[in-house]
Design an enzyme around this catalytic site. Structure first.
Site, PDB file in Angstrom:
ATOM      1  N   TYR A 103      -6.493 -16.074  -7.619  1.00 55.70           N
ATOM      2  CA  TYR A 103      -6.598 -14.490  -7.781  1.00 55.70           C
ATOM      3  C   TYR A 103      -5.543 -13.899  -8.555  1.00 55.70           C
ATOM      4  CZ  TYR A 103      -6.250  -9.619  -5.738  1.00 55.70           C
ATOM      5  OH  TYR A 103      -6.915  -8.262  -6.214  1.00 55.70           O
ATOM      6  N   ARG A 155      -8.978   1.289 -11.148  1.00 62.14           N
ATOM      7  CA  ARG A 155      -7.506   0.904 -10.823  1.00 62.14           C
ATOM      8  C   ARG A 155      -7.462  -0.586 -10.244  1.00 62.14           C
ATOM      9  NH1 ARG A 155      -3.914  -0.375  -7.172  1.00 62.14           N
ATOM     10  NH2 ARG A 155      -4.748  -1.957  -7.986  1.00 62.14           N
ATOM     11  N   LYS A 173     -10.628 -11.853  -4.194  1.00 60.10           N
ATOM     12  CA  LYS A 173     -10.329 -11.195  -2.511  1.00 60.10           C
ATOM     13  C   LYS A 173     -10.747 -12.042  -1.225  1.00 60.10           C
ATOM     14  CE  LYS A 173      -6.992  -8.454  -2.875  1.00 60.10           C
ATOM     15  NZ  LYS A 173      -5.983  -7.909  -2.096  1.00 60.10           N
ATOM     16  N   GLU A 244     -10.860  -1.595  -2.602  1.00 60.07           N
ATOM     17  CA  GLU A 244      -9.898  -2.683  -2.992  1.00 60.07           C
ATOM     18  C   GLU A 244     -10.156  -1.616  -4.244  1.00 60.07           C
ATOM     19  OE1 GLU A 244      -8.435  -5.219  -1.448  1.00 60.07           O
ATOM     20  OE2 GLU A 244      -7.676  -5.445  -3.530  1.00 60.07           O
ATOM     21  N   ASP A 245      -8.664  -1.612  -4.812  1.00 62.70           N
ATOM     22  CA  ASP A 245      -8.714  -1.275  -6.337  1.00 62.70           C
ATOM     23  C   ASP A 245      -8.925  -0.144  -6.611  1.00 62.70           C
ATOM     24  OD1 ASP A 245      -7.016  -3.223  -6.403  1.00 62.70           O
ATOM     25  OD2 ASP A 245      -7.281  -4.199  -8.028  1.00 62.70           O
ATOM     26  N   ASP A 267      -6.815  -1.772   1.459  1.00 62.53           N
ATOM     27  CA  ASP A 267      -6.266  -3.011   1.078  1.00 62.53           C
ATOM     28  C   ASP A 267      -4.835  -2.555  -0.210  1.00 62.53           C
ATOM     29  OD1 ASP A 267      -4.870  -5.382   1.661  1.00 62.53           O
ATOM     30  OD2 ASP A 267      -5.918  -6.001  -0.398  1.00 62.53           O
ATOM     31  N   ASP A 268      -4.639  -1.653  -0.953  1.00 63.31           N
ATOM     32  CA  ASP A 268      -3.715  -1.725  -1.325  1.00 63.31           C
ATOM     33  C   ASP A 268      -3.128   0.092  -0.896  1.00 63.31           C
ATOM     34  OD1 ASP A 268      -4.736  -2.506  -4.109  1.00 63.31           O
ATOM     35  OD2 ASP A 268      -6.501  -1.337  -3.415  1.00 63.31           O
ATOM     36  N   ASN A 407       1.894  -5.883  -9.861  1.00 63.64           N
ATOM     37  CA  ASN A 407       0.950  -6.533 -10.799  1.00 63.64           C
ATOM     38  C   ASN A 407       0.176  -6.427 -11.734  1.00 63.64           C
ATOM     39  OD1 ASN A 407       1.274  -9.647  -9.124  1.00 63.64           O
ATOM     40  ND2 ASN A 407      -0.139  -8.420  -7.552  1.00 63.64           N
TER      41      ASN A 407
HETATM   42  P1  NAD Z   1      -1.300   4.039  -8.379  1.00 65.26           P
HETATM   43  O1  NAD Z   1      -1.927   3.864  -9.343  1.00 65.26           O
HETATM   44  O2  NAD Z   1      -1.454   4.093  -7.239  1.00 65.26           O
HETATM   45  O3  NAD Z   1       0.249   4.627  -8.523  1.00 65.26           O
HETATM   46  C1  NAD Z   1       1.243   4.317  -9.281  1.00 65.26           C
HETATM   47  C2  NAD Z   1       2.276   4.985  -9.427  1.00 65.26           C
HETATM   48  O4  NAD Z   1       2.925   4.837 -10.286  1.00 65.26           O
HETATM   49  C3  NAD Z   1       2.020   6.826  -9.219  1.00 65.26           C
HETATM   50  O5  NAD Z   1       2.515   7.547  -8.847  1.00 65.26           O
HETATM   51  C4  NAD Z   1       2.013   7.113 -10.415  1.00 65.26           C
HETATM   52  O6  NAD Z   1       3.173   8.389 -11.529  1.00 65.26           O
HETATM   53  C5  NAD Z   1       3.472   5.966 -10.937  1.00 65.26           C
HETATM   54  N1  NAD Z   1       3.834   5.583 -12.432  1.00 65.26           N
HETATM   55  C6  NAD Z   1       3.280   5.525 -13.572  1.00 65.26           C
HETATM   56  N2  NAD Z   1       4.073   5.605 -14.775  1.00 65.26           N
HETATM   57  C7  NAD Z   1       5.500   5.515 -14.131  1.00 65.26           C
HETATM   58  C8  NAD Z   1       6.751   5.260 -14.905  1.00 65.26           C
HETATM   59  N3  NAD Z   1       6.579   5.422 -15.381  1.00 65.26           N
HETATM   60  N4  NAD Z   1       7.713   5.401 -14.218  1.00 65.26           N
HETATM   61  C9  NAD Z   1       7.688   5.572 -12.172  1.00 65.26           C
HETATM   62  N5  NAD Z   1       6.398   5.661 -11.460  1.00 65.26           N
HETATM   63  C10 NAD Z   1       5.895   5.526 -12.512  1.00 65.26           C
HETATM   64  O7  NAD Z   1      -1.508   2.141  -8.146  1.00 65.26           O
HETATM   65  P2  NAD Z   1      -1.185   1.037  -6.783  1.00 65.26           P
HETATM   66  O8  NAD Z   1      -2.481   0.951  -5.735  1.00 65.26           O
HETATM   67  O9  NAD Z   1       0.563   1.645  -6.562  1.00 65.26           O
HETATM   68  O10 NAD Z   1      -0.528   0.031  -7.545  1.00 65.26           O
HETATM   69  C11 NAD Z   1       1.055   0.215  -8.025  1.00 65.26           C
HETATM   70  C12 NAD Z   1       1.273  -1.671  -8.465  1.00 65.26           C
HETATM   71  O11 NAD Z   1       1.547  -2.365  -7.296  1.00 65.26           O
HETATM   72  C13 NAD Z   1       0.029  -2.333  -9.691  1.00 65.26           C
HETATM   73  O12 NAD Z   1       0.851  -3.025  -9.815  1.00 65.26           O
HETATM   74  C14 NAD Z   1      -0.262  -3.422  -8.461  1.00 65.26           C
HETATM   75  O13 NAD Z   1      -1.096  -4.052  -9.475  1.00 65.26           O
HETATM   76  C15 NAD Z   1       1.347  -2.835  -7.374  1.00 65.26           C
HETATM   77  N6  NAD Z   1       0.530  -4.061  -5.800  1.00 65.26           N
HETATM   78  C16 NAD Z   1       0.786  -5.130  -6.038  1.00 65.26           C
HETATM   79  C17 NAD Z   1       0.370  -5.371  -4.772  1.00 65.26           C
HETATM   80  C18 NAD Z   1       1.340  -6.901  -4.023  1.00 65.26           C
HETATM   81  O14 NAD Z   1       0.961  -6.671  -3.192  1.00 65.26           O
HETATM   82  N7  NAD Z   1       2.163  -7.104  -4.629  1.00 65.26           N
HETATM   83  C19 NAD Z   1      -0.347  -4.832  -3.786  1.00 65.26           C
HETATM   84  C20 NAD Z   1      -0.522  -3.009  -3.806  1.00 65.26           C
HETATM   85  C21 NAD Z   1      -0.602  -2.966  -5.183  1.00 65.26           C
END
Ligand code: NAD
Length: 546
Positions: A103, A155, A173, A244-245, A267-268, A407
């Protein structure tokens, strides 16, 4: 004929070469003398019998000689295709080492290179050109699916639109469903809904595996999704579907559309929320703070940020705050600055967190203006928790909560080392990608991943075992509480906000039990409550050892 009983009670049989080529039945050089006679295996195998344990050691020896994580990923995939039990034994017994390979972070690279490392298909690819025959495709699947993980690849982690290459995510997953929660591999169905791809680099890559067309949008997209959901629930009654994603323009509305109709979650949005809330509960056990007194500032205002904020609000309300007071404690900065009421460019999911405040253009400025107790990075922009950001958090708070959840590793807001160094060892830190322990001024900190894999396998197992008709918000709340309770004083003493990963099956069994209890209590379960819910859960966990 070799016989194996499947989770639905049916029996699989095979013999001879076909048995060795069936990953669900194959035991490699582990077949006994008697089995070699009985199943016509004589001559196909070298004479020495190796136990499964010895075979696992052989796999590990080979794997550890490889230096490139992608090569390790490919080798593990090949093992998965060859000998399923051995693959899961290696995963279960070495989860700390294997999870980052099957993963995040390696799966990100594997998706980017998916067409180039492709060997054997896994799961189902359902394309835009399959309109009208999706049920037929699902019926081609030889098992009764209990859990489907589906993506449209738009995404993938923080890597954007990877189209059909995103199949690596459902596959990864579902491997974790089995490794972390013992969901039987045959109940797991990865699905890629290939609606096209808008990433020119993918479409121009000669080895890209997906449809070479731009993404379906509007009614065409919705109709394909509707046909898929209808077919999935018809062909596999009671199946749980995990989204997912998906890009957030689809993720929020699909969740809203289907959550009250079928057993589903995103999940996100929801899994991330529960893992983050559990991390906050642990951090508060260290710094003695009260949940209702926290002020959270998110960097990013997408699926993860909104999901976490919504669950934090629910938890704060459970602790006595009104909904509006709780929402006032959650703020977000997106790519255009602080999310405030006067902005006219906000999408619907951000509106509950758009508060009355003067515009602020940048994250550091927002920290200075709002004085948060916690910052949560979920914008997928690497390096954004700068030295200035972390020093400011340490100036405002004795023990600031710092979650760098994006991530893969390249997108992490800061490294663990930076988090501890720039807060002088005072950060209560969790990360989305794995980081090694950090030594700072005589202390050793052991950062643990705020990774959904602590949550979704247990939630899915609990929902499946209780045959829950829906996945409720309450289930994610109890999952977060259960996870936090399993963090020991020894964990907290070294700055770990989550239990050690090798305890994951125990953790998932506890979460599944809590989720199943929740299903029975709320009338969502599809079967009568057993006398011992925990024993019922454990009895259905797949054990790869033989
Ligand atoms: P998403 O696309 O829904 O959201 C991303 C957000 O970031 C958007 O609101 C966008 O406007 C904002 N953004 C983009 N550039 C920016 C900047 N320069 N400054 C401030 N904000 C900015 O994506 P998501 O599902 O929310 O996921 C975001 C990240 O979190 C990904 O890297 C994902 O891998 C990670 N994530 C990690 C876990 C975990 O278990 N650790 C779980 C879910 C998501």
């Amino acid at each position: 004929m070799y016989e194996k009983t499947n989770p639905n009670g049916s029996t699989a049989t095979s013999s001879g070469l076909a048995l060795l080529r069936d990953p669900a039945l194959n035991r490699g050089t582990g077949f006994s003398e008697a089995e070699r006679d009985k199943y016509n295996l004589r001559g196909f195998l070298p004479p020495h019998i190796h136990t499964q344990e010895e075979q696992a050691e052989r796999v590990l020896e080979r794997l550890r000689l490889l230096t490139d994580p992608l090569e390790k990923y490919v080798a593990l995939n090949a093992l998965h295709d060859r000998n399923e039990s051995l693959f899961f034994r290696v995963l279960c017994e070495n989860i700390d080492e294997m999870q980052p390979l099957v993963y995040t972070p390696t799966v990100g690279l594997a998706c980017q290179r998916f067409g180039h490392i492709f060997q054997r298909p896994r799961g189902l690819f359902i394309g835009a050109n399959d309109r009208g025959r999706i049920a037929q495709l699902l019926r081609n699947w030889p098992y009764r699916a209990g859990i489907i993980v589906v993506t449209d690849g738009e995404r993938i982690l923080g890597l954007g639109d990877l189209g059909a290459n995103g199949m690596g995510i459902p596959v990864g997953k579902l491997s974790l469903y089995t490794a972390c929660a013992g969901v039987h591999p045959q109940l797991c169905l990865p699905v890629m809904l290939d609606v096209g791809c808008n990433n020119a680099a993918m479409l121009e890559d000669p080895f890209y595996v997906g449809l070479r067309q731009r993404r379906l949008v509007g009614a065409a997209y919705d109709e394909l999704m509707e046909e898929f959901i209808t077919a999935a629930t018809e062909v596999f009654p009671g199946v749980m579907v995990q989204f997912e994603d998906f890009a957030n323009h689809n993720a929020f509305r699909l969740l809203k559309k289907y959550r009250d109709r079928i057993c589903t979650f995103n999940d996100d949005i929801q899994g991330t929320a529960a893992v983050a809330l559990a991390g906050i509960f642990s951090a508060l056990r260290i710094n003695g703070g009260k949940l209702t007194e926290q002020k959270l500032l998110f960097l990013g205002a997408g699926e993860a940020a909104t999901g976490i904020a919504d669950l934090v609000v629910t938890a704060m309300m459970a602790d006595g705050l009104t909904e509006s007071a709780a929402r006032q404690r959650c703020w977000a900065v997106d790519s255009r600055g602080l999310v405030v009421k006067s902005r006219t460019d906000l999408t619907e999911h951000k509106l509950p967190y758009a508060h009355d405040h003067a515009p602020v253009g940048d994250f550091l400025g927002a920290i200075k203006a709002l004085q948060p107790t916690a910052i949560v990075g979920v914008a997928a922009v690497g390096g954004t928790f700068t030295q200035a950001v972390l020093e400011e958090m340490a100036r405002i708070n004795k023990q600031p909560i710092v979650f760098a959840l994006s991530n893969p590793t390249s997108k992490a807001e800061c490294t663990a080392e930076e988090a501890y160094r720039w807060t002088k060892g005072r950060a209560l830190f969790a990360c989305g990608s794995p980081f090694d322990p950090v030594k700072f001024e005589g202390n050793t900190f052991v950062p643990r991943q705020g990774n959904n894999s602590y949550i979704f396998p247990g939630v899915g197992l609990g929902a499946m075992v209780s045959r829950s008709r829906r996945i409720s918000d309450e289930m994610f709340m109890v999952a977060a509480q259960t996870l936090a309770q399993l963090v020991t004083q020894a964990d907290l003493g070294q700055g770990s906000l989550y239990p050690a990963l090798p305890r994951i099956r125990e953790v998932s069994a506890h979460i599944a039990t809590a989720v199943a209890e929740c299903a029975y209590k709320s009338g969502l379960a599809g079967k009568p409550k057993p006398d011992d819910v925990a024993a019922d859960v454990r009895s259905q966990m797949f054990d790869p050892n033989y």
